[in-house]
Design a protein around this motif. Structure first.
Motif, short mmCIF file in Angstrom:
data_model
loop_
_atom_site.label_atom_id
_atom_site.label_comp_id
_atom_site.label_asym_id
_atom_site.label_seq_id
_atom_site.Cartn_x
_atom_site.Cartn_y
_atom_site.Cartn_z
N GLY A 271 35.25 50.88 34.55
CA GLY A 271 36.30 50.59 35.53
C GLY A 271 37.54 50.08 34.81
N ALA A 273 40.59 50.99 35.85
CA ALA A 273 41.72 51.02 36.80
C ALA A 273 42.13 49.62 37.20
CB ALA A 273 41.32 51.82 38.03
N VAL A 275 42.76 48.13 40.15
CA VAL A 275 42.56 48.42 41.57
C VAL A 275 43.21 47.32 42.41
CG1 VAL A 275 40.83 48.91 43.35
CG2 VAL A 275 40.32 49.39 40.95
N ASP A 277 43.50 44.66 44.99
CA ASP A 277 42.46 43.87 45.68
C ASP A 277 42.62 43.93 47.20
OD1 ASP A 277 41.24 43.05 43.37
OD2 ASP A 277 42.56 41.33 43.11
N ALA A 303 37.17 46.96 49.00
CA ALA A 303 35.83 46.83 48.40
C ALA A 303 35.98 46.81 46.89
CB ALA A 303 34.99 48.03 48.81
N ASP A 304 35.13 46.07 46.20
CA ASP A 304 35.17 46.01 44.74
C ASP A 304 34.35 47.18 44.18
OD1 ASP A 304 34.53 45.32 41.97
OD2 ASP A 304 35.52 43.42 42.45
N ILE A 305 35.04 48.12 43.56
CA ILE A 305 34.36 49.35 43.08
C ILE A 305 33.36 49.02 41.97
CG2 ILE A 305 34.71 51.67 42.13
CD1 ILE A 305 37.63 51.45 43.25
N LEU A 306 33.82 48.25 41.00
CA LEU A 306 32.95 47.91 39.86
C LEU A 306 31.68 47.20 40.34
CD1 LEU A 306 32.53 47.62 36.77
CD2 LEU A 306 33.85 45.51 36.88
N GLY A 320 33.56 46.75 32.82
CA GLY A 320 34.75 46.41 33.60
C GLY A 320 35.83 45.87 32.70
N PHE A 321 37.01 45.74 33.24
CA PHE A 321 38.14 45.16 32.52
C PHE A 321 38.59 43.90 33.23
CE2 PHE A 321 39.85 47.91 29.12
CZ PHE A 321 38.89 48.91 29.17
N ALA A 323 42.17 41.77 33.25
CA ALA A 323 43.52 41.55 32.74
C ALA A 323 43.97 40.20 33.28
CB ALA A 323 44.44 42.66 33.22
N LYS A 335 33.95 36.96 35.75
CA LYS A 335 33.89 38.32 36.31
C LYS A 335 32.60 39.03 35.91
CE LYS A 335 38.71 38.89 37.12
NZ LYS A 335 40.03 39.28 36.74
N LYS A 339 30.53 40.06 39.13
CA LYS A 339 30.45 41.50 39.43
C LYS A 339 29.15 42.12 38.92
CE LYS A 339 35.45 41.83 39.42
NZ LYS A 339 36.36 42.75 40.07
N1 CTP Z 1 37.88 46.32 40.22
C1 CTP Z 1 37.30 47.26 41.04
N2 CTP Z 1 37.57 47.26 42.38
C2 CTP Z 1 38.40 46.34 42.90
C3 CTP Z 1 38.99 45.36 42.08
C4 CTP Z 1 38.71 45.39 40.73
O1 CTP Z 1 36.54 48.09 40.55
N3 CTP Z 1 38.63 46.37 44.21
C5 CTP Z 1 37.52 46.34 38.79
C6 CTP Z 1 38.65 46.72 37.85
O2 CTP Z 1 38.70 48.10 37.63
C7 CTP Z 1 38.29 45.95 36.60
C8 CTP Z 1 37.59 44.71 37.13
O3 CTP Z 1 37.14 45.03 38.44
O4 CTP Z 1 37.37 46.64 35.82
C9 CTP Z 1 38.41 43.47 37.19
O5 CTP Z 1 39.56 43.69 37.93
P1 CTP Z 1 40.48 42.46 38.34
O6 CTP Z 1 41.56 42.95 39.25
O7 CTP Z 1 40.87 41.74 37.09
O8 CTP Z 1 39.40 41.59 39.10
P2 CTP Z 1 39.41 40.85 40.45
O9 CTP Z 1 38.00 40.69 40.84
O10 CTP Z 1 40.29 41.53 41.41
O11 CTP Z 1 39.96 39.43 40.06
P3 CTP Z 1 41.40 38.78 40.20
O12 CTP Z 1 41.17 37.67 41.16
O13 CTP Z 1 41.70 38.30 38.80
O14 CTP Z 1 42.32 39.84 40.69
#
Ligand code: CTP
Length: 412
Positions: A271, A273, A275, A277, A303-306, A320-321, A323, A335, A339
């Motif tokens: 993952g 991307a 994405v 939130d 929805a959280d894809i990862l 996952g990544f 940032a 994370k 996750k």
């Molecule tokens: N990701 C995902 N689906 C989402 C949000 C994030 O698959 N809806 C994946 C990203 O592709 C990445 C990892 O989750 O590999 C972390 O994304 P990030 O945006 O840093 O995580 P969040 O859980 O959204 O945390 P934050 O509160 O820092 O935004």
């Protein structure tokens, strides 16, 4: 998608004498090659030789009834995974750039949906001419993969940039370096990359600064290592690596659906991307008009894809990544845990770091281990990450397998 069928277009340059060797190298890597000659190419290489090495009749004529009856040019254009033109003269570059199609090769280039790669070869003075460079830029902007040219001694006795890249190097850039047993051969990898667009109304959307470069570089590195790679990509302005299949998506919901529709059989999920939130809770059907001093838009969580992939009982190894702008380690470990991913690649973002840059430095975390990668070019970083992913994936499969075996059969 691995490259298994190539149309090799040969145009009229002295380097055409190297094309039988190029066909051989491609065939050695299991690629079917259909050679298409232009009229001037015949001055430099014979149809008989190319037919013998490719094992297929050479095509050179758009109007040949017999060959068209066997496989018409539109069918041929669809058959190919890649059109490679080597050597590519200044003339063919100009025709490709202008979209003119007076012969079979140029017609195929217009009729194909496959990627096009060219290996230019010409006198060094011609190569640096504004007209040629402008055509090179136009082709590159349209996603044509330009291989070389190399710098060095030329057939005309002069020295400079304009030598065709060697057959070995052409094959290595298109198919990855030859390895006796590519580490990811037979593995299927799904990678998400780029930003997502969350529509507000028909003309506006919410997005982020992700360029997609890291995900695309990883796709190239995994493909080089022999994997079958599918990129599910948000909107980006970079070209996909040759041989990698891309599924373009816009919103996080589209990405989620595309990932789950193509996850079957995947060994590894990455993952990469960025994405969104949140999505707009109620997308306006019409353009929102300006009214009042403030505007509030309600957002709903995506929805959280990862996490959804990591939660699958028989799912792939998940990477996952993260940032982050602060507390990298703390957020990355949180994370990993939240996750339930197998690995998290974390990097600091902000001014000159991470998003939309060519270099990156990352720290990678997994249960019981971590590794830092200092700042380096994203292509190189992608190769190093791929090596680590392969190691961790192997370790993970080994642990999963031994967990299922009776204790007496487990040695270490
Ligand atoms: N990701 C995902 N689906 C989402 C949000 C994030 O698959 N809806 C994946 C990203 O592709 C990445 C990892 O989750 O590999 C972390 O994304 P990030 O945006 O840093 O995580 P969040 O859980 O959204 O945390 P934050 O509160 O820092 O935004």
């Amino acid at each position: 998608m691995a490259i298994s069928r190539i149309i090799l277009g040969v145009t009229g340059g002295i380097a055409a004498y190297k094309t039988p060797a190029l066909v051989r190298r491609l065939k050695d890597r299991g690629v079917e090659v259909q050679v298409v000659l232009t009229r001037s190419a015949r001055e430099f290489v014979t149809e008989t030789t190319l037919q013998a090495v490719s094992g297929l009749p050479v095509r050179d004529n758009l109007w040949d009834k017999e060959t068209e009856a066997a496989m018409g040019h539109i069918e041929l254009a669809r058959w190919a995974d890649l059109v490679l033109i080597a050597p590519a003269t200044a003339e063919i570059m100009s025709r490709l750039a202008s979209g003119s199609a007076p012969d079979l090769l140029t017609t195929l280039c217009l009729a194909t949906e496959a990627r096009i790669a060219i290996a230019p070869a010409m006198n060094h003075v011609m190569w640096v001419k504004d007209a040629v460079q402008e055509n090179r830029r136009r082709l590159e902007e349209r996603g044509v993969h330009i291989l070389g040219p190399d710098d060095g001694d030329q057939a005309c006795g002069e020295t400079g940039p304009g030598r065709m890249v060697s057959p070995d190097d052409i094959v290595a850039s298109l198919l990855g370096p030859a390895a006796a047993h590519p580490v990811l051969s037979g593995k299927s990898i799904l990678i998400t990359a780029g930003p997502t667009y969350e529509a507000i109304d028909p003309v506006r959307y919410i997005t982020n600064r992700s360029s997609g470069k890291m995900g695309y570089a990883l796709a190239a590195a995994c493909q080089e290592a022999g994997a079958d790679v599918l990129l599910v990509s948000g909107p980006v302005s970079i070209s996909p690596p040759v041989g990698v299949k891309v599924l373009p998506v816009q919103s996080a919901a589209d990405m989620h659906a595309a990932v789950h529709a193509h996850l079957d059989g995947a060994d590894i999920f990455v993952g990469a991307a960025a994405v969104s939130d949140y999505r707009v809770a109620d997308i306006s059907r019409d353009k929102i008009k300006k009214s009042g001093d403030d505007l509030s838009i309600a957002l709903a969580q995506n929805a959280d894809i990862l996490a959804s992939v990591a939660a699958l009982s028989d799912g792939p190894f998940t990477v996952g990544f993260a940032a982050e702008t602060t507390h990298l380690r703390e957020h990355a470990l949180a994370k990993l845990e939240k996750k339930k991913a197998d690995m998290i690649v974390a990097n600091l973002v902000g001014k000159d770091l991470g998003f939309d840059t060519d270099d990156n430095a990352v720290d990678v975390y997994w249960k019981g281990g971590e590794q830092s990668f200092s700042k380096r070019d994203k292509a190189m970083l992608a190769r190093d990450l791929t090596t680590l992913i392969v190691e961790r994936h192997l370790e993970h499969s080994h642990t999963a397998m031994t967990a299922e075996l009776p204790a007496t059969m487990v040695r270490d």
